[in-house]
Design a protein around this motif. Structure first.
Motif, PDB file in Angstrom:
ATOM      1  N   ALA A  50      74.409  33.966  14.518  1.00 53.10           N
ATOM      2  CA  ALA A  50      73.777  34.978  15.361  1.00 53.10           C
ATOM      3  C   ALA A  50      74.310  36.369  15.033  1.00 53.10           C
ATOM      4  O   ALA A  50      73.550  37.347  14.972  1.00 53.10           O
ATOM      5  N   ASP A  51      75.616  36.461  14.822  1.00 56.55           N
ATOM      6  CA  ASP A  51      76.225  37.755  14.496  1.00 56.55           C
ATOM      7  C   ASP A  51      75.697  38.300  13.167  1.00 56.55           C
ATOM      8  O   ASP A  51      75.492  39.516  13.029  1.00 56.55           O
ATOM      9  N   GLN A  52      75.446  37.413  12.214  1.00 53.14           N
ATOM     10  CA  GLN A  52      74.931  37.842  10.911  1.00 53.14           C
ATOM     11  C   GLN A  52      73.414  38.021  10.907  1.00 53.14           C
ATOM     12  O   GLN A  52      72.850  38.487   9.910  1.00 53.14           O
ATOM     13  N   SER A  53      72.764  37.640  12.012  1.00 58.97           N
ATOM     14  CA  SER A  53      71.302  37.733  12.121  1.00 58.97           C
ATOM     15  C   SER A  53      70.602  37.100  10.921  1.00 58.97           C
ATOM     16  O   SER A  53      69.707  37.686  10.303  1.00 58.97           O
ATOM     17  N   LEU A  54      70.995  35.867  10.607  1.00 55.93           N
ATOM     18  CA  LEU A  54      70.380  35.169   9.483  1.00 55.93           C
ATOM     19  C   LEU A  54      68.957  34.708   9.795  1.00 55.93           C
ATOM     20  O   LEU A  54      68.202  34.375   8.879  1.00 55.93           O
ATOM     21  N   GLU A  55      68.606  34.695  11.082  1.00 62.88           N
ATOM     22  CA  GLU A  55      67.284  34.238  11.485  1.00 62.88           C
ATOM     23  C   GLU A  55      66.936  34.846  12.834  1.00 62.88           C
ATOM     24  O   GLU A  55      67.807  35.352  13.550  1.00 62.88           O
ATOM     25  N   MET A  56      65.668  34.786  13.171  1.00 62.84           N
ATOM     26  CA  MET A  56      65.195  35.162  14.488  1.00 62.84           C
ATOM     27  C   MET A  56      64.946  33.868  15.277  1.00 62.84           C
ATOM     28  O   MET A  56      63.907  33.220  15.085  1.00 62.84           O
ATOM     29  N   PRO A  57      65.862  33.443  16.139  1.00 63.60           N
ATOM     30  CA  PRO A  57      65.606  32.231  16.914  1.00 63.60           C
ATOM     31  C   PRO A  57      64.404  32.450  17.827  1.00 63.60           C
ATOM     32  O   PRO A  57      64.322  33.456  18.529  1.00 63.60           O
ATOM     33  N   LEU A  58      63.475  31.529  17.825  1.00 59.36           N
ATOM     34  CA  LEU A  58      62.267  31.668  18.628  1.00 59.36           C
ATOM     35  C   LEU A  58      62.326  30.798  19.878  1.00 59.36           C
ATOM     36  O   LEU A  58      62.442  31.297  20.992  1.00 59.36           O
ATOM     37  N   TYR A  59      62.287  29.473  19.708  1.00 64.88           N
ATOM     38  CA  TYR A  59      62.232  28.592  20.880  1.00 64.88           C
ATOM     39  C   TYR A  59      62.444  27.150  20.430  1.00 64.88           C
ATOM     40  O   TYR A  59      62.318  26.811  19.240  1.00 64.88           O
ATOM     41  N   SER A  60      62.779  26.291  21.373  1.00 65.80           N
ATOM     42  CA  SER A  60      62.727  24.847  21.146  1.00 65.80           C
ATOM     43  C   SER A  60      61.485  24.327  21.861  1.00 65.80           C
ATOM     44  O   SER A  60      61.235  24.669  23.020  1.00 65.80           O
ATOM     45  N   LEU A  61      60.708  23.541  21.158  1.00 64.94           N
ATOM     46  CA  LEU A  61      59.447  23.050  21.685  1.00 64.94           C
ATOM     47  C   LEU A  61      59.635  21.823  22.571  1.00 64.94           C
ATOM     48  O   LEU A  61      60.471  20.962  22.281  1.00 64.94           O
ATOM     49  N   ASN A  62      58.860  21.767  23.631  1.00 63.03           N
ATOM     50  CA  ASN A  62      58.704  20.488  24.304  1.00 63.03           C
ATOM     51  C   ASN A  62      57.974  19.541  23.351  1.00 63.03           C
ATOM     52  O   ASN A  62      57.143  19.967  22.547  1.00 63.03           O
ATOM     53  N   THR A  63      58.310  18.273  23.426  1.00 68.51           N
ATOM     54  CA  THR A  63      57.531  17.268  22.719  1.00 68.51           C
ATOM     55  C   THR A  63      56.335  16.924  23.592  1.00 68.51           C
ATOM     56  O   THR A  63      56.504  16.466  24.731  1.00 68.51           O
ATOM     57  N   VAL A  64      55.142  17.168  23.083  1.00 67.79           N
ATOM     58  CA  VAL A  64      53.917  16.993  23.867  1.00 67.79           C
ATOM     59  C   VAL A  64      52.998  16.003  23.158  1.00 67.79           C
ATOM     60  O   VAL A  64      52.684  16.180  21.979  1.00 67.79           O
ATOM     61  N   TYR A  65      52.601  14.978  23.865  1.00 66.54           N
ATOM     62  CA  TYR A  65      51.666  13.990  23.329  1.00 66.54           C
ATOM     63  C   TYR A  65      50.412  13.961  24.187  1.00 66.54           C
ATOM     64  O   TYR A  65      50.475  14.036  25.417  1.00 66.54           O
ATOM     65  N   GLY A  66      49.279  13.803  23.534  1.00 70.10           N
ATOM     66  CA  GLY A  66      48.054  13.456  24.226  1.00 70.10           C
ATOM     67  C   GLY A  66      47.821  11.965  24.048  1.00 70.10           C
ATOM     68  O   GLY A  66      47.955  11.451  22.931  1.00 70.10           O
ATOM     69  N   ILE A  67      47.503  11.244  25.121  1.00 70.43           N
ATOM     70  CA  ILE A  67      47.348   9.797  25.012  1.00 70.43           C
ATOM     71  C   ILE A  67      46.086   9.329  25.727  1.00 70.43           C
ATOM     72  O   ILE A  67      45.639   9.929  26.708  1.00 70.43           O
ATOM     73  N   ASN A  68      45.509   8.270  25.200  1.00 68.83           N
ATOM     74  CA  ASN A  68      44.432   7.568  25.871  1.00 68.83           C
ATOM     75  C   ASN A  68      45.079   6.541  26.804  1.00 68.83           C
ATOM     76  O   ASN A  68      45.939   5.767  26.379  1.00 68.83           O
ATOM     77  N   LYS A  69      44.653   6.520  28.060  1.00 72.13           N
ATOM     78  CA  LYS A  69      45.308   5.661  29.049  1.00 72.13           C
ATOM     79  C   LYS A  69      45.135   4.177  28.773  1.00 72.13           C
ATOM     80  O   LYS A  69      45.816   3.353  29.397  1.00 72.13           O
ATOM     81  N   ARG A  70      44.229   3.834  27.831  1.00 74.11           N
ATOM     82  CA  ARG A  70      44.108   2.415  27.490  1.00 74.11           C
ATOM     83  C   ARG A  70      45.348   1.909  26.756  1.00 74.11           C
ATOM     84  O   ARG A  70      45.589   0.699  26.691  1.00 74.11           O
ATOM     85  N   ALA A  71      46.137   2.832  26.188  1.00 75.57           N
ATOM     86  CA  ALA A  71      47.379   2.469  25.511  1.00 75.57           C
ATOM     87  C   ALA A  71      48.516   2.416  26.530  1.00 75.57           C
ATOM     88  O   ALA A  71      48.730   3.362  27.281  1.00 75.57           O
ATOM     89  N   LYS A  72      49.235   1.322  26.544  1.00 68.74           N
ATOM     90  CA  LYS A  72      50.277   1.094  27.547  1.00 68.74           C
ATOM     91  C   LYS A  72      51.637   0.854  26.875  1.00 68.74           C
ATOM     92  O   LYS A  72      51.714   0.453  25.718  1.00 68.74           O
ATOM     93  N   ASP A  73      52.701   1.093  27.651  1.00 67.15           N
ATOM     94  CA  ASP A  73      54.075   0.780  27.229  1.00 67.15           C
ATOM     95  C   ASP A  73      54.396   1.371  25.853  1.00 67.15           C
ATOM     96  O   ASP A  73      54.949   0.697  24.975  1.00 67.15           O
ATOM     97  N   LEU A  74      54.079   2.637  25.687  1.00 66.02           N
ATOM     98  CA  LEU A  74      54.269   3.292  24.393  1.00 66.02           C
ATOM     99  C   LEU A  74      55.713   3.700  24.123  1.00 66.02           C
ATOM    100  O   LEU A  74      56.085   3.918  22.971  1.00 66.02           O
ATOM    101  N   ALA A  75      56.519   3.837  25.169  1.00 66.37           N
ATOM    102  CA  ALA A  75      57.918   4.269  25.014  1.00 66.37           C
ATOM    103  C   ALA A  75      57.998   5.517  24.133  1.00 66.37           C
ATOM    104  O   ALA A  75      58.714   5.553  23.132  1.00 66.37           O
ATOM    105  N   LEU A  76      57.256   6.547  24.508  1.00 64.35           N
ATOM    106  CA  LEU A  76      57.153   7.742  23.679  1.00 64.35           C
ATOM    107  C   LEU A  76      58.500   8.453  23.573  1.00 64.35           C
ATOM    108  O   LEU A  76      59.139   8.748  24.580  1.00 64.35           O
ATOM    109  N   PRO A  77      58.946   8.749  22.351  1.00 66.89           N
ATOM    110  CA  PRO A  77      60.278   9.333  22.141  1.00 66.89           C
ATOM    111  C   PRO A  77      60.248  10.857  22.070  1.00 66.89           C
ATOM    112  O   PRO A  77      59.263  11.454  21.647  1.00 66.89           O
ATOM    113  N   ALA A  78      61.355  11.477  22.443  1.00 68.34           N
ATOM    114  CA  ALA A  78      61.463  12.935  22.362  1.00 68.34           C
ATOM    115  C   ALA A  78      61.479  13.428  20.924  1.00 68.34           C
ATOM    116  O   ALA A  78      61.066  14.550  20.636  1.00 68.34           O
TER     117      ALA A  78
END
Length: 504
Positions: free
Chosen positions: A464-492
Motif C-alpha cells: 500500500a505504501d508503494q502504491s503498487l496497485e489500486m485496490p478496488l473491492y472483494s466480490l461477493n460470490t453470487v450464483y443464479g440457480i434454478n430451484k429444481r436443483a437441490k443440495d448444491l452446497a454452493l462454495p464461496a
C-alpha cells in the motif's frame, strides 16, 4: 461528482446459445464464464478449473464449503522429525476412472511430475516448492520430505495442482491427451470435451465417497454474464456462476429461480505498470488511487455486492489487516500530487481488462471517468480473457494499468502475495523489490501462524505504501440457480463439488 455521469451508456446483447429447451431430470447443467482450456491439474490456476476439478479429481485432503480440511485420498496425516516430514496414510480400495489402482506410487508420480519438468510448464509448481520429495513407505503410506516449512501446505494439498493423477494413463497417453481427456478418482467421469463450448461428465457409481445423485453433469462455457442469465431464465442451465448484478432483482422475482450471495475470496485491483511512463512515480500511482471513488462504484455499479479493500484480499483472508484502511476518495489531493509530479492535463494511459466481463466493463468505465476528472485520459482496451492472462500480463505487454483479479482460493494472503509481488512470478512482470522478497520468504519459512500473520500484514502495508496497485473491492460470490436443483452446497470459492446434488 455523480457516478452515473461517468458511465458510458450502452446495451448488452443477449445472444442466447443453442441448447435444448429442457433436459433430463438426471442432468445438472452449470454455466461457467471461462473454459480453462486444459484439464491437467498442473496446467492451470483458474477458478473455472476449480469449478470442475473437484468433480474429476481428488486430493489427499479435501476442503468443505465451510472451510474445514477433511480426509480425501489420505485418511490421516501426521508431522514427524520436527515438522520436516509429513506422513500420509492413504485410502485403500480406490481406483481411477480407467480402473488403475490408486496407491502410494500414484501419489509419488503426481508430485514428481508436479515438481519436475512437466510442472515447470504450468503455474502450479511454485505453490509446492517447499516439498523436497515424496517417499513411498509402503503401498498405503507416503512421506513428504520438506525443504522448508510451508504453513499453507495442507490447504494447498486440497486443490488445484495437488490433485492425484493416474501414472499409467498419463505415461501411455501423454500430457497433451490427458489435458483434454482427464482421468481421476473423483465422483464424476469424463465423457466429452468441446473446447469453448461444453464439458460432459457422468457419475462415477463406484466413487469411494458414495455415488453421486445425478447421472450426468454438464458444463457450458458462457463468457457473457448477460447470456448466462438469459440461459438461466430460459431453463437451459441450473447454475450460473456469473450474472449481471443489475439482473439480480429480476432473477429473484422469478418463482423458478433464486440468487445466492455470500462473502467470497475474489479480489479485484488495478495493477500499475511501474516500468511505464508516469507510473514509475509512486506519487502518481497514489494520486490515481485517490482519484477514484471506489465506495460509489460498489454502491452504484456493483449494487452492494462487494466490499472495499485496502490490500489485494478480502476480509476472510488470513493476513488481512482490519486496521489498514483504503485510501479515501480525494480528487483535490490527487490533482496536487499529479501537478507536483509534472503530469500535464490530458496525459493518456491505457487500462487493459477482461473483455467478456460486462460487470467489470462498467467498473472500468467509471474509473476512466474519475481519472478524466483529474486530467488523465484513459483508453480502455478489452482482451479475450485467456489472451490477457496467458500472454499480455505474464509477458509484460500491458498498458499503464490492468485488471488484476485473483480467486484467493487458499483464503491465505500468502498465495496471493507471493504470486503477485515476488520477483519474476507470472503475475509480477515488472517489479523487483528486495524487501518484498525477503518478507515473502520470511512468512513462508515458519509454522508459527501468529508470526506469519504479522509478516503478511506488514507485506500488505508495504504494498500500500508503494502504491503498487489500486485496490478496488472483494466480490461477493453470487450464483443464479434454478430451484429444481437441490443440495448444491454452493462454495464461496467457486469450487463446486456436486456429489450430493440432485435435480427434480
Amino acid at each position: 461528482m455523480k457516478l452515473k455521469a461517468l458511465l458510458a451508456s450502452g446495451t448488452i446483447a443477449l445472444a442466447c446459445l443453442a441448447a435444448p429447451a429442457s433436459h433430463a431430470a438426471g442432468t445438472l447443467t452449470v454455466a461457467l464464464h471461462q473454459d480453462p482450456g486444459n484439464w491437467d491439474p498442473v496446467a492451470t490456476f483458474l477458478v473455472s478449473w476449480g469449478a470442475v476439478g473437484s468433480q474429476i479429481f481428488d486430493g489427499l485432503i479435501m476442503r468443505t464449503p465451510d472451510m474445514k480440511l477433511v480426509p480425501g485420498l489420505a485418511t490421516k496425516w501426521e508431522f514427524l522429525d520436527k515438522n520436516t516430514k509429513i506422513r500420509f496414510t492413504l485410502r485403500q480400495g480406490v481406483k481411477f476412472h480407467d480402473g488403475e489402482p490408486f496407491d502410494a506410487d500414484a501419489v509419488k508420480f503426481t508430485f514428481d511430475r508436479l515438481l519436475g519438468d512437466e510442472g515447470k510448464k504450468g503455474p502450479q509448481q511454485s505453490n509446492y516448492t517447499s516439498i523436497d520429495k515424496v517417499v513411498v513407505v509402503n503401498p498405503t503410506t507416503v512421506d513428504f520430505i520438506m525443504k522448508s516449512p510451508d504453513p499453507v501446505l495442507l490447504t494447498k494439498l486440497a486443490g488445484y495442482g495437488a490433485m492425484i493423477v493416474p501414472p499409467k494413463y498419463v505415461k501411455e497417453k501423454g500430457s497433451e491427451y490427458f489435458g483434454a481427456h482427464p482421468v481421476g478418482t473423483g465422483p464424476f467421469k469424463f465423457v466429452e470435451y468441446k473446447p469453448k463450448i461444453s464439458l460432459a461428465l457422468e457419475k462415477n457409481a463406484a466413487y469411494w465417497g458414495g455415488s453421486p445423485k445425478v447421472d450426468n453433469l454438464t458444463y457450458r462455457f458462457i463468457a457473457e454474464p448477460a447470456t448466462q442469465a438469459a440461459e438461466l431464465q430460459a431453463g437451459r442451465v441450473d447454475v450460473a456462476n456469473q450474472i449481471p448484478l443489475a439482473m439480480v432483482d429480476t432473477i429473484k422475482k422469478d418463482p423458478k429461480l433464486a440468487v445466492v450471495s455470500m462473502d467470497g475470496p475474489v479480489a479485484l485491483a488495478l495493477r500499475y505498470n511501474t516500468k511505464r511512463g508516469i507510473m514509475q512515480n509512486r506519487d502518481v500511482r497514489k494520486a490515481l488511487t485517490l482519484a477514484v471513488d471506489r465506495d460509489a462504484i460498489i454502491k452504484s455499479v456493483l449494487l452492494g455486492q462487494a466490499k472495499p479493500i485496502a490490500s489485494f484480499q478480502g476480509t476472510l483472508s488470513f493476513g488481512n489487516d482490519p486496521a489498514l484502511k483504503p485510501l479515501p476518495f480525494n480528487p483535490k489531493e490527487a490533482m496536487a500530487l499529479l501537478k507536483k509530479a509534472g503530469v500535464k492535463p490530458g496525459t493518456q494511459i491505457q487500462l487493459d481488462f477482461r473483455g467478456p466481463d460486462s460487470n467489470f466493463r462498467e467498473v472500468a468505465q467509471a474509473v476512466a471517468g474519475y481519472l478524466q476528472a483529474v486530467g488523465i485520459t484513459v483508453t480502455l482496451k478489452p482482451y479475450e480473457t485467456n489472451v490477457l492472462l496467458n500472454d499480455i500480463i505474464p509477458n509484460g505487454k500491458t498498458g499503464e494499468m490492468w485488471q488484476n483479479q485473483w480467486g484467493g482460493w487458499t483464503f491465505d494472503y500468502d498465495n496471493t502475495a507471493y504470486a503477485m509481488y515476488y520477483t519474476k512470478q507470472r503475475w509480477n512482470p515488472f517489479d523487483d523489490d528486495a524487501k518484498l522478497n525477503a518478507l515473502l520468504h520470511q512468512q513462508r519459512n515458519t509454522w508459527d501462524q501468529a508470526a506469519r500473520k504479522d509478516t503478511l500484514q506488514e507485506i500488505a502495508r508495504y504494498v500500500a505504501d508503494q502504491s503498487l496497485e489500486m485496490p478496488l473491492y472483494s466480490l461477493n460470490t453470487v450464483y443464479g440457480i434454478n430451484k429444481r436443483a437441490k443440495d448444491l452446497a454452493l462454495p464461496a470459492d467457486g469450487r463446486f463439488r456436486f456429489v450430493d446434488a440432485r435435480v427434480d
